[in-house]
Motif scaffolding. Structure first.
Motif, short mmCIF file in Angstrom:
data_model
loop_
_atom_site.label_atom_id
_atom_site.label_comp_id
_atom_site.label_asym_id
_atom_site.label_seq_id
_atom_site.Cartn_x
_atom_site.Cartn_y
_atom_site.Cartn_z
N PHE A 67 9.40 20.92 24.93
CA PHE A 67 8.40 20.41 25.88
C PHE A 67 9.02 19.36 26.79
O PHE A 67 9.63 18.39 26.34
N ASN A 68 8.86 19.57 28.09
CA ASN A 68 9.31 18.61 29.10
C ASN A 68 8.15 18.43 30.08
O ASN A 68 7.81 19.37 30.81
N TYR A 69 7.55 17.25 30.09
CA TYR A 69 6.34 17.07 30.88
C TYR A 69 6.57 17.34 32.37
O TYR A 69 5.76 17.99 33.04
N GLY A 70 7.70 16.82 32.89
CA GLY A 70 7.99 17.03 34.30
C GLY A 70 8.08 18.50 34.66
O GLY A 70 7.55 18.94 35.69
N VAL A 71 8.75 19.26 33.81
CA VAL A 71 8.88 20.70 34.04
C VAL A 71 7.53 21.39 33.96
O VAL A 71 7.20 22.25 34.79
N GLU A 72 6.73 21.02 32.95
CA GLU A 72 5.43 21.65 32.78
C GLU A 72 4.50 21.34 33.96
O GLU A 72 3.75 22.21 34.43
N ALA A 73 4.56 20.10 34.46
CA ALA A 73 3.74 19.74 35.62
C ALA A 73 4.16 20.54 36.85
O ALA A 73 3.32 20.99 37.63
N TYR A 74 5.47 20.70 37.01
CA TYR A 74 5.99 21.46 38.15
C TYR A 74 5.54 22.92 38.07
O TYR A 74 5.09 23.51 39.06
N GLU A 75 5.65 23.51 36.88
CA GLU A 75 5.23 24.90 36.71
C GLU A 75 3.73 25.05 36.94
O GLU A 75 3.28 26.02 37.57
N SER A 109 7.03 -4.71 35.98
CA SER A 109 6.73 -3.36 36.42
C SER A 109 5.22 -3.22 36.59
O SER A 109 4.48 -4.20 36.57
N MET A 110 4.78 -1.98 36.76
CA MET A 110 3.36 -1.70 36.86
C MET A 110 2.78 -1.50 35.45
O MET A 110 3.51 -1.08 34.54
N PRO A 111 1.50 -1.75 35.24
CA PRO A 111 0.88 -1.46 33.94
C PRO A 111 0.95 0.03 33.61
O PRO A 111 1.06 0.88 34.52
N ALA A 112 0.90 0.34 32.33
CA ALA A 112 1.09 1.71 31.87
C ALA A 112 0.10 2.69 32.49
O ALA A 112 0.44 3.84 32.78
N ILE A 113 -1.14 2.25 32.71
CA ILE A 113 -2.14 3.16 33.25
C ILE A 113 -1.79 3.60 34.67
O ILE A 113 -2.01 4.75 35.06
N LEU A 114 -1.18 2.71 35.45
CA LEU A 114 -0.74 3.07 36.80
C LEU A 114 0.49 3.96 36.75
O LEU A 114 0.63 4.91 37.53
N LYS A 115 1.39 3.67 35.81
CA LYS A 115 2.55 4.55 35.61
C LYS A 115 2.08 5.95 35.25
O LYS A 115 2.63 6.96 35.73
N GLY A 116 1.05 6.06 34.40
CA GLY A 116 0.51 7.35 34.03
C GLY A 116 -0.07 8.10 35.22
O GLY A 116 0.07 9.32 35.33
N TRP A 117 -0.70 7.35 36.13
CA TRP A 117 -1.23 7.97 37.35
C TRP A 117 -0.10 8.56 38.17
O TRP A 117 -0.18 9.70 38.65
N MET A 118 0.98 7.80 38.33
CA MET A 118 2.11 8.30 39.11
C MET A 118 2.75 9.52 38.44
O MET A 118 3.11 10.49 39.10
N ASP A 119 2.90 9.47 37.11
CA ASP A 119 3.48 10.60 36.39
C ASP A 119 2.70 11.88 36.63
O ASP A 119 3.27 12.95 36.80
N ARG A 120 1.38 11.76 36.63
CA ARG A 120 0.52 12.94 36.74
C ARG A 120 0.36 13.41 38.19
O ARG A 120 0.43 14.60 38.48
N VAL A 121 0.13 12.45 39.08
CA VAL A 121 -0.25 12.80 40.45
C VAL A 121 0.96 13.10 41.34
O VAL A 121 0.98 14.07 42.09
N LEU A 122 2.00 12.27 41.25
CA LEU A 122 3.17 12.44 42.12
C LEU A 122 4.18 13.38 41.47
O LEU A 122 5.35 13.06 41.30
N CYS A 123 3.74 14.56 41.13
CA CYS A 123 4.59 15.49 40.40
C CYS A 123 5.50 16.28 41.35
O CYS A 123 5.27 16.34 42.55
N GLN A 124 6.52 16.88 40.75
CA GLN A 124 7.41 17.73 41.52
C GLN A 124 6.63 18.90 42.10
O GLN A 124 5.78 19.49 41.45
N GLY A 125 6.93 19.23 43.32
CA GLY A 125 6.20 20.29 44.01
C GLY A 125 5.15 19.71 44.94
O GLY A 125 4.96 20.20 46.05
N PHE A 126 4.49 18.63 44.50
CA PHE A 126 3.51 17.97 45.36
C PHE A 126 4.14 16.84 46.16
O PHE A 126 4.00 16.78 47.39
#
Length: 232
Positions: A67-75, A109-126
């Motif tokens: 499992f690789n979250y970045g790859v799964e989000a991209y797919e 850095s930014m709080p974890a909840i904002l980091k989570g937003w970036m991880d999910r929303v600013l994904c590869q492909g978008f």
């Protein structure tokens, strides 16, 4: 001049706000920017990450053995299979000319909840692809700005201070995340140590932010390269 600013006088602003202490200066600055910027934008989108609860993804992963979250989000992005709430967040970003991130600095850095937003929303492909990052990132026609509060004083964030120059901690936030996705980054708005500041000092911080917001569309992005952060 920013391309969409040239096309019409009232751009759109997306304001991502996070503050654990909702009655603190970060919240005050957020409310001020809401009142000020709404006068010069077509549409002002403001939302609190604390009220955002992302859906759990459904369906089979592309590689169940590793499992690789970045790859799964991209797919998922390529298949149009991202969850509806992530798609909604991406639409907000797509429609914005300027995205302001308002948050309290947390462990440099930014709080974890904002980091989570970036991880999910600013994904590869978008937001980016390989190739397709930094100046070629997919959000290259948009502006971004970090508006944050700190626990330490401005003196502690000087080159000679115990925490080092504040630009050091901005490198991964502004360059490694925002500029990587193509954003043109405006200079940050930093309110140093509001919790220990006097009432007059806090008022001055808010007034400074209010004054800046009146002419925010006239600003030019910083030179988001290593010398801006670390010197020559």
């Amino acid at each position: 001049m920013h391309p969409r600013r040239a096309s019409h006088c009232c751009p759109e602003l997306d304001h991502v706000h996070l503050d654990y202490k909702m009655r603190g200066l970060s919240d005050h600055s957020f409310r001020l920017s809401q009142l000020t910027v709404v006068l010069c934008v077509d549409h002002l989108v403001i939302y609190l990450l604390l009220l955002l609860d992302f859906e759990s993804p459904e369906g089979a992963v592309s590689n169940p053995e590793f499992f690789n979250y970045g790859v799964e989000a991209y797919e998922a992005f390529k298949k149009g299979a991202l969850t509806s709430d992530i798609i909604d967040e991406q639409k907000k970003v797509q429609e914005a000319d300027l995205v302001i991130f308002q948050f309290p600095l947390y462990w440099f850095s930014m709080p974890a909840i904002l980091k989570g937003w970036m991880d999910r929303v600013l994904c590869q492909g978008f937001a980016f692809d390989i190739p397709g990052f930094y100046d070629s990132g997919f959000l290259k026609n948009k502006l971004a700005l970090l508006s944050l509060t700190t626990g330490s004083t401005a003196e502690m964030y000087m080159k000679t201070g115990v925490s080092g120059d504040y630009r050091y901690f901005l490198w991964p936030l502004q360059h490694g995340a925002l500029h990587f996705c193509g954003f043109k980054v405006l200079a940050p708005q930093i309110s140093f140590a509001p919790e220990i500041a006097s009432e007059e000092e806090r008022k001055a911080m808010v007034a400074s932010w209010a004054q800046r917001l009146k002419t925010i569309w006239e600003e030019e992005p910083i030179d988001c390269t290593p010398p801006w952060y670390f010197g020559q």
